[in-house]
Each structure stands twice: as C-alpha cells, then as structure tokens.
Design an enzyme around this catalytic site. Sequence first.
Site, short mmCIF file in Angstrom:
data_model
loop_
_atom_site.label_atom_id
_atom_site.label_comp_id
_atom_site.label_asym_id
_atom_site.label_seq_id
_atom_site.Cartn_x
_atom_site.Cartn_y
_atom_site.Cartn_z
N HIS A 117 0.83 -1.21 0.00
CA HIS A 117 0.00 0.00 0.00
C HIS A 117 0.87 1.26 0.00
CE1 HIS A 117 -3.72 2.29 1.16
NE2 HIS A 117 -2.81 3.11 1.67
N GLU A 118 1.79 1.32 0.94
CA GLU A 118 2.64 2.51 1.04
C GLU A 118 3.57 2.62 -0.17
OE1 GLU A 118 1.76 4.73 3.11
OE2 GLU A 118 0.47 3.43 4.32
N HIS A 122 1.73 4.42 -2.79
CA HIS A 122 1.82 5.88 -2.58
C HIS A 122 3.21 6.38 -3.00
CE1 HIS A 122 -1.95 6.70 -0.55
NE2 HIS A 122 -1.73 5.84 0.43
N GLU A 136 -4.76 7.69 -3.04
CA GLU A 136 -5.23 6.42 -2.48
C GLU A 136 -5.52 5.41 -3.59
OE1 GLU A 136 -4.86 6.18 0.63
OE2 GLU A 136 -5.96 4.37 1.18
CO CO Z 1 -3.20 5.22 1.93
#
Ligand code: CO
Length: 505
Positions: A269-270, A273, A299
């Site tokens: 997830h990170e 980003h 996101e």
């Molecule tokens: Co996030």
Amino acid sequence: MAEDIIKIYNQLIERSKQIAVINSCAAVLEWDEQTYMPRPAATYRAEQSAFLAGLSHEKATDPAIGERLSALEASPLIDDPVSDTAVNIREIRREYDRETKIPKELVEALSRERTLSQNAWIEARSNSDFPAFEPHLDTLVGLQREIADCLGYEKEPYDALLDNYEPGMTAETVKQIFDAFKDDLVNLVAAIGNSPRKPDTSILQRAYDIERQKVFGQAAAAAIGYDFSAGRLDITEHPFTTGLGPNDVRITTRYDARQFGQALFGTLHEAGHGIYDQNLADGHYGTPRGESVSLGIHESQSRMWENLVGRSRPFWKHFYPRAKQVFPDVLNDVAFEDFYLAINDVRPSFIRVEADEVTYNLHILLRFELELAFMRGDLAVKDIPGAWNENFQKYFGIPVPDDANGCLQDVHWSFGLMGYFPTYTLGNLYAAQFYAQAKAQIRNLEDQFAVGNFSGLKEWLVTNIHSHGKRYHAEDLVKTVTGQPLSHEPAMGYLREKFGELYGL
Ligand code: CO
C-alpha cells in the site's frame, strides 16, 4: 507577451518553491518523529515544527501573492487551461484563498478545540462513552460549518470541506455514485456470507519471523517499482508515506510476528503511494504541476498495488513459491488455493481499518452518509450513535456491540476532518476504473504479473497519471484517462468477478 508578466510569474513560482523548501524541512522532522526520535524529544520537536509551520503560513499568506495572482489571471498565461503556467496559477490561487479566507481567530479556535477533543476522544473511546465526546464533536461541527462559510460553496457546507481533500468534487456527485454502489455491495457481502466456502485465516496467523517478513516485503515493494535507491522503508506505529524532496520518498510499515498480511499488504500500500510520489515530474518540484492530484487519486495508487495487484491470483502465482522459500516451515502444508482464499477473506466486522477489500467500502459509505447529515443539520450530534448502529445493522447484518466498536472508533472526527472519509472509497473506485483501462490497453498485463513483471502497469501509471501532477482535477483526469466519468461500475465489476469466482457465487 509582456516581459513584466513573465517576471511576475517567475516571482510566484520562486515563492512557491520557497514554501516547498520549508514544508519539506518540516516533513523531515515529522518523519523522524514518527520513526527514530527519542520520546523525550517530543516537546522541543513540537517547537521546531510549529516554527516551520508559522514560517510557511507567513510566506503563503503574503498579500503580494494575491496581487501577483490577480495580474496573472488577466494575462495570456492562463489561455490554455492545462498548460503548466495555467495549472500553477489556478492551484496557487486555490491554496492562497484557503490560507487567507479563514480568519486567524477561527484557525486558532479550531486548533485549540482539536487538542481538547483528541484527549476527550481517547478517553471516551476507551470507556465507550459517547456522551463524554459529544460536546467536543458538537463544537467541531460548528467550527467546520463556519470554516465552510468562509471558504464559500455552491450547494452545501460539506462541499467546501470535501474540496480540501478532493478538489472539485461535490457531495452531490459523491452521493450519487456511493448510493448506486451501496445496494450492489450490500448484496455481494450477503452472498459471500451465505457461501459455504470459508477461508481458513489461521494459516496467516502462524509464526512469521519478522526478519524474514522484512526481506519478503522489501522484495515485493521493489518488484512493483518502488525505488529503494531514492527511498527507505522504516518501522512506525501508524504507517505512512512521505515525500521529502526530489529523490527522497520514504515509506513505513509495522510488523507483527503473528500476522502474515499486516506488514506485507501495508508495505505494498505505502509503496503504491511512494511510486506515485517518486514519479511526479522532478523539474516541477515545489509547484502544483509537480504535486499529486488529490487524496483520492493518491489512495487509488496505493489500493491498486495493495489490492487489485497484491491480492490477485497472478501476483501470487509469482510470489507464492517465493513465500514458501522464505517461510518454508510455516507454509509447507498450505496449498496455493487455501492461501489465496485466506488473503481474500471477506466478512463483516466492526473496525474499518481491519476490514477486507469488499466490506471496507460499506464502512466508508456509512460514515459519509452520517457526515453529510450532521453537517447539513439533519442529524443532531447526540443522535450519531443511534443512526450509526441502525445503518450498520442494515449494511453489515450484525449489531454493533458498543460505541468503541461503532461511532467512536476513528480519530478523524475528533480532529475535525469532516469530508475526508469519502476519499478512501473514491480511491478504490478510481483504482478499479484506471486498472480496467490499463488492462484494456496493455496486452497480457496479468500474464506479466504471473512472471514477476510489473513494469508495464507502473509505466502506464507514470505516463497517464503521475507525470501530469495537478494538471487535471480528479474528475477530469478520470475522464481523460478512461474516456468515462467516474462510476461505481468498474469497481463493482471487479469485485463481482474476483469474489464470485473465489466464493463460488
Ligand atoms: Co493510503
């Protein structure tokens, strides 16, 4: 073009870059605070951060910026609305108005109330005592309405708050899309609940050595395209990604020796980003043209890599044999299908941050509906728990045991962050719509994943999304990239196909 107009534009950009320097210094301090700083340093760190925040605010509210903007807005530099100059002028105007339209007293009142409210919320949540938090929330809702009035809006106060996180988006559009999404989601969750297939999630709670988790997570993040030579992966309590400047975008995660998924999916997830921030246009650093579009678009990148890629069958075709090598004694007796089903376990639960890919959206829809109602004044703050519990039962089919597992669970409202929640589900919707388009345009995309090649998708995202910075608002970006306005259909289609197959629906 008049020479003085170019000069004024350059002055505007120079100021924007100065502000970015200050903010990036503040970000280094913040990253350090969340990772390595000794606890007793917190008081002095707060002073350092407050000093930089003050300096940044002072630069950002200088009336000279307003004068320059007015001159530039009457110049040919804005003729082409998606040119670099027009984008920078538009977005610096937006930021300048937000910084200057709210009176200092209101900013200070909000800041004071936040501190009080945070403390009250921590206490209220641990005692599951909503009435102890209620007066603070009531005050924050009032302050946010005042802020919305200062900022201005066309239809309702909520629009001004939402615009802070998702520029250009309105409550009306969000509501329309979320309402259509909701009925389909509730039905899918119910159908999965009735399926005889029940994942055995205990296989993900065996003993997963943390040093080995680190090795595996770093390899996965590097494989999908996060550049470790211009970043780092460190440990923190609440994982985040932060861009500290060109060639320095850092990600964080946390490890639990009894959870296979927490660190790994958190890292993906990170990294999602991080890949976005690493591929913004370096040459435009410090100006809007070199910044991300919105929280929702940010996101969409993290959730695409975490869920649409990271929890997919092709991804694990490549990575499962590797997971077995890294954790040989733990996964030896686990068949691929059982593992794949376990990482895609779907079941109603009370806590948003622990929710699966499908039910997660219902958590957000519930919060959005309540926020909209209490910001409009249709729902009194004291009636939030009742409304929460009633809707939760309707959407999830299970009763909420207490407010700690209900309306008191999230930090957002105690911080006055109304209008923020929708960006999470908007992220999921953007992700699915972008992904469907990428799949249509890149031949054998998922076959590439199955052999560990993720560069096709990454490059597509860089070209179509990252490299544009703030050129388009989210709504226009979606239309430009996919040819269609944002809709719940791609997300629903993706969820139906994936989970229909998994749960035999
Ligand atoms: Co996030």
